[in-house]
Design an enzyme around this catalytic site. Sequence first.
Site, short mmCIF file in Angstrom:
data_model
loop_
_atom_site.label_atom_id
_atom_site.label_comp_id
_atom_site.label_asym_id
_atom_site.label_seq_id
_atom_site.Cartn_x
_atom_site.Cartn_y
_atom_site.Cartn_z
N ASP A 151 24.18 30.52 34.39
CA ASP A 151 25.17 32.17 35.24
C ASP A 151 23.90 33.58 34.69
O ASP A 151 22.74 33.35 34.39
CB ASP A 151 25.40 33.11 34.06
CG ASP A 151 26.62 33.92 34.78
OD1 ASP A 151 27.44 34.26 35.55
OD2 ASP A 151 27.88 33.69 33.75
N GLU A 155 29.66 30.29 41.70
CA GLU A 155 31.05 31.74 41.83
C GLU A 155 30.51 31.92 43.56
O GLU A 155 30.76 31.33 44.23
CB GLU A 155 30.32 32.49 40.81
CG GLU A 155 31.55 33.78 40.51
CD GLU A 155 31.07 34.19 39.37
OE1 GLU A 155 32.17 35.03 39.15
OE2 GLU A 155 29.63 34.44 39.11
N GLU A 189 38.32 35.91 37.65
CA GLU A 189 38.07 37.37 36.61
C GLU A 189 37.94 38.64 37.15
O GLU A 189 39.00 39.55 36.43
CB GLU A 189 36.64 37.44 36.37
CG GLU A 189 36.51 35.63 35.98
CD GLU A 189 34.52 35.84 35.10
OE1 GLU A 189 34.45 35.90 34.15
OE2 GLU A 189 33.89 35.41 35.85
#
Length: 636
Positions: free
Chosen positions: A403, A452, A458
């Site tokens: 990430d 992503e 989210e």
Amino acid sequence: MHRIRLLTLILCAALAATLLTSVTARADAHPRETGRTVSGPGTPRAEVGLDPATGTPTLAVTRQGRTVLEPSPLGIVTERADLSTGLTLTGRTDREINEHYTTAAGKDRTRSVRMHEARFRFRSTATGARLDLTVRVSRDGVAYRYTLPATSGNVLGETSAFTLPGDAAAWLGAYRKDNENLFNGYGATAAPTGEYMMQGLFRTGSGDGADYALIAESDLSGSYAAAHLTHTAGSPTYGIKLWDGTPIQTSGTGTLTTPWRAVITGDLATVTQSTFTDDLAPASRVRDTSWIKPGKALWTWLAGGRAAGQSLEMQKGYVDYAAARHWPYTVVDAGWYFDPAQWDVTDPDWQQNSWIPELVRYGRERGVGIHVWIHHRDLDTPEEREQWLPTLEKWGVKGVKIDFMDSESQATFQWYDQILAATAAHHLLVNFHGSTIPKGLQRTWPQVMSFEGVNGEEKKTNTPQHLATLPFTRNVLGSMDFTPGAFHKPDRPNAGSDAGELGLTVLYESGIQNLSGKPGSYDARPVARTFLEQLPNAWDETRLLAGAPGESAVEARRSGSRWFIGGTYAGAARTAAVPLTIGHGTWLVETVTDTPAGLVRTPHVVRGGATLSVDVVANGGFAAVACRWYAGRTDC
């Protein structure tokens, strides 16, 4: 006798020379029947132009005689030459490309590639500098790239651009470094001045004569930086900007070949089902792919947050739940290695302090593999990668969710080159977050399960229109970790439609489909839970059944003999008419829809090609599974 042999040899040599000359002429000259046109059977037509007064090259694209791109600027500027003007065309070579490959994840398991390629050689009249332009056409797209000699120096920028017909429509997302923004609809010319993500969708024409063009790029490595689109309101042209404008550093020891600038084009089904950006990418660099296994995962971040990542007992509970559903993975997100007392990396035995090996053992006994989240900053040097990746492999971890790269610079793509090779060597599946978008990487590095690069579950800013645009934009380019299934989230745009949320698990393809709900939210919806238990781990084939960007999208994905269907709709409640174009014969279709009493599964017997009627609530959707019907069959 010797004279006869000598004469025979002379004649053979002359014939060989004639044949060689003929082949060279066909390759290098400008064939009268094609000129600067590049096309093949059933493909769009690309036309390379060269202004006789300025020497400026352009590229136009048509499909079945209709304009997709007006003549659009080509060119690249280096520190030693402006190769966007003052050019002359010195030669052309052509070849056919036929390839077959398979993928672990994606919309289709087996792929066939057929492209016609033309390479145009240009030279600057002012400096003598050389530039090669390679153009490829396929049934579903047109792409081009530049090749420059080692003496060209660093790249300052491209003059590459895409000029749409003035009445084109556009669906664009404002650019940000992690590609997480909403898509909105505009007139292509009227779209606000700004920078947009390199996944802009355009429609030219209307009705049965409508063509779509999705602008993208492919085969991007550390030799270059990612690009995105720029636009000035009132102009039909969209330019190319390289990351933040920083010059591309070249080694000076070899030729530079830029990434492909790709235009995926056709009707909406052709664009949606396209694998063009993968087809343009290099073949797999992973020889043994037997360990690469896509699948569903219970993702615990939205279900439990950081507290879940710090608790072995909670994680064991998630493993038990996944095992009961036959879901192959769980993902441990942030928190599992952020306790300073737990992680003292100056301690030679620091790895032994983790409970992850115990969780891996627990999961292995129950048939559930473990993926772990890790921050990019802990893998951004060779020393850190050597510290972490062999350790995770030794523990038995199946994959890493990396990430916060938050960059598409050349330096970041050099890091991608390194981490992709390293994770393959250590048999770790990869899911990139805070990242770039696929750009063909999943073909070259098949251990990459997902990216992503999307305004996903989210976020609190999603809209029904955004949900109905993603299948035609971001998800066309490769696996997309939207993380559907968060039934417990009150701020999702389809909060009034559990069926719509369920449908996203089919509509949005991801090699690791991270299901983001709480176990209790699935147990409270047994119809949804049963559907998710049936959901396959990978897809053999994908078809668009219905939809329009920003309005609705319905896709069918096949696994074996069964088709799974997911649909999402923006706007008022309706009875949706869905063409069941999944094959001839009679099908049993089990739909999951919303009712005041909750989710309901309803069986329908439908002929292939007929219309399936489905009741959809406002800003909702549906899910379905279809199998061959026979007398007495009541479920799939």
